[in-house]
Design a protein around this motif. Structure first.
Motif: not given
Length: 78
Positions: A12-13, A15-17, A19-20, A52
């Protein structure tokens, strides 16, 4: 990469990076450029880079599809 095992939270971590970065660079997540970024994120995370801001600072990605690569800290929006 040493074949690390990623937890659901890790994915999830990551993926968030990812996607950003795709949103910032206006990349289709399935594009070759985006896939290169994904590979870099997984590689850095697998090497133990877990913050991050550290991952973002170490990412290398195309400024645009026709130019050389720049590091995350060198990206400037035009």
């Amino acid at each position: 990469m040493n074949n690390p095992i990623f937890t659901k939270k890790d994915l999830e971590f990551i993926q968030r990076i990812f996607d950003g970065r795709c949103q910032l660079l206006q990349l289709d997540p399935t594009s070759p450029e985006a896939q290169q970024i994904a590979g870099q994120i997984f590689e850095l995370f697998g090497q133990g880079v877990k913050q991050e801001h550290e991952i973002l600072a170490r990412l290398r990605f195309p400024c645009n599809r026709n130019t050389a690569y720049a590091s995350g800290s060198e990206l400037r929006r035009i």
